[in-house]
Design an enzyme around this catalytic site. Structure first.
Site, short mmCIF file in Angstrom:
data_model
loop_
_atom_site.label_atom_id
_atom_site.label_comp_id
_atom_site.label_asym_id
_atom_site.label_seq_id
_atom_site.Cartn_x
_atom_site.Cartn_y
_atom_site.Cartn_z
N ARG A 102 87.47 70.74 37.44
CA ARG A 102 87.36 69.34 37.87
C ARG A 102 86.15 68.65 37.25
NH1 ARG A 102 86.61 69.79 43.79
NH2 ARG A 102 87.05 67.56 43.93
N LYS A 131 83.01 69.14 37.86
CA LYS A 131 81.97 68.86 38.85
C LYS A 131 80.73 69.69 38.48
CE LYS A 131 84.54 66.31 41.65
NZ LYS A 131 84.21 64.92 42.05
N GLN A 164 77.74 70.57 40.70
CA GLN A 164 77.92 71.55 41.77
C GLN A 164 77.60 72.98 41.31
OE1 GLN A 164 78.65 70.73 44.81
NE2 GLN A 164 79.63 68.74 44.75
N HIS A 177 74.16 77.83 43.48
CA HIS A 177 75.59 78.17 43.64
C HIS A 177 75.91 79.52 43.00
CE1 HIS A 177 79.94 77.37 43.89
NE2 HIS A 177 80.00 77.93 42.70
N HIS A 190 73.98 82.47 44.76
CA HIS A 190 74.52 82.76 46.09
C HIS A 190 75.80 83.58 46.01
CE1 HIS A 190 76.87 81.59 49.79
NE2 HIS A 190 75.75 82.04 50.32
N TYR A 197 85.46 71.25 55.76
CA TYR A 197 84.91 70.06 55.10
C TYR A 197 85.54 69.86 53.72
CZ TYR A 197 81.91 67.53 51.93
OH TYR A 197 81.47 66.68 50.96
N LYS A 243 78.82 66.14 56.85
CA LYS A 243 78.55 66.94 55.65
C LYS A 243 77.11 67.46 55.60
CE LYS A 243 78.15 66.61 50.63
NZ LYS A 243 78.24 65.72 49.44
N THR A 252 74.43 72.00 55.82
CA THR A 252 73.27 72.70 55.28
C THR A 252 72.33 73.12 56.41
OG1 THR A 252 73.43 71.35 53.27
CG2 THR A 252 71.40 72.60 53.58
N GLN A 272 73.75 76.20 57.86
CA GLN A 272 73.50 77.34 56.97
C GLN A 272 72.06 77.84 57.10
OE1 GLN A 272 74.98 75.26 53.47
NE2 GLN A 272 76.50 76.85 53.16
#
Length: 273
Positions: free
Chosen positions: A129, A131, A134, A139, A142, A179, A196, A200, A203
């Site tokens: 996509r 993105k 992101q 990311h 993790h 979400y 949204k 976080t 988390q």
């Protein structure tokens, strides 16, 4: 006397054999793990971006709705099986399962092991996509760390040490994929994802609870996990906490500051007029 002693020794050996569970060596585990992570990083950092370079981003709306819906349902299932285990054996597990009992634990680790590998598709969809924002270090780190954790947990040192961790993480994933699923439905559903930024926060609370649990689980259990594995897990979660906290501050506090600056400018403009 000798015959009786021999029978007793044979019985002890037979019972010990029943308690043995075949696991991978550390070398075998890390070899397989590095292969998986190597393929993952090669695909999402090099191969797919090169493929998408001259192409328009894919929308993948229907794919994302199905994928996120499945992830929510699967995470709910994980919450159920781990909540059931904690209900039966306590938040700090001290049973030290062996033999058939340990095999039952391994059976319930498998779904979590599969889940952490399915999560890698998040990155694939981001690349398709386009993105790119992101696909941050946070990311990739993790996802890689969680896959590493599950490989060590399932294949090298299976234990019920991380049941509470699996429960907390799976609960967060219920919220997270809910979400993502709502967001995939389109802009008209934006009013349903007002929470949204609170994800976080959830988390961050999760990481605090996980670190606390890992500390007391290792301290109170009669069968602690190897020190290297314990410190790997603790270090991973503490690192997650600071990286996510940094992400939260950059993403939401900076926006709030910009908003305040804009409001002040508007106020000055109105007064000057």
């Amino acid at each position: 006397m000798g015959a009786g002693y021999k029978i007793i020794v044979e019985d002890i050996i037979t019972e010990s054999a029943k308690d043995e569970i075949s696991t991978w060596t550390f070398s075998e585990t890390t070899t397989g793990l590095f292969m998986v992570l190597g393929i993952y990083l090669l695909v999402v950092v090099k191969l797919l971006p090169a493929y998408m370079e001259r192409r328009q981003p894919y929308k993948l709306t229907n794919v994302l709705i199905v994928y996120n819906g499945f992830q929510v349902a699967y995470s709910v299932y994980l919450v159920f099986i781990y909540a059931r285990y904690l209900f039966n054996f306590g938040i700090i597990t001290t049973r030290c399962p062996k033999g058939e009992a340990l095999q039952e634990v391994i059976t319930e680790i498998y779904p979590y092991f599969i889940a952490k590998h399915l999560d890698l598709l998040d990155t694939v969809f981001f690349v398709l996509r386009k993105k790119d924002n992101q696909i941050s270090f946070l990311h990739l780190y993790h996802h890689s760390a969680m896959v590493s954790w599950t490989w060590l947990h399932l294949l090298h040192h299976p234990t019920d040490h991380f049941v509470c961790v699996g429960l907390l993480n799976s609960f967060v994933h219920v919220l997270m994929y809910a979400y993502y699923g709502l967001a995939a439905l389109g802009p008209e559903y934006a009013k349903f994802v007002w929470w949204k930024k609170h994800l976080t926060k959830v988390q961050l609370v999760q990481f605090i609870l996980v670190v606390s649990h890992l500390y007391y689980q290792q301290k109170l259990t009669p069968c602690p996990i190897p020190a290297f594995f314990h410190y790997f897990c603790m270090t991973s979660i503490i690192t997650f906490f600071f990286l996510f906290m940094n992400f939260y501050c950059r993403s939401y506090r900076s926006r709030r500051t910009k908003k305040n600056i804009c409001e002040q400018k508007d106020d000055v403009t109105v007064k000057s007029e």
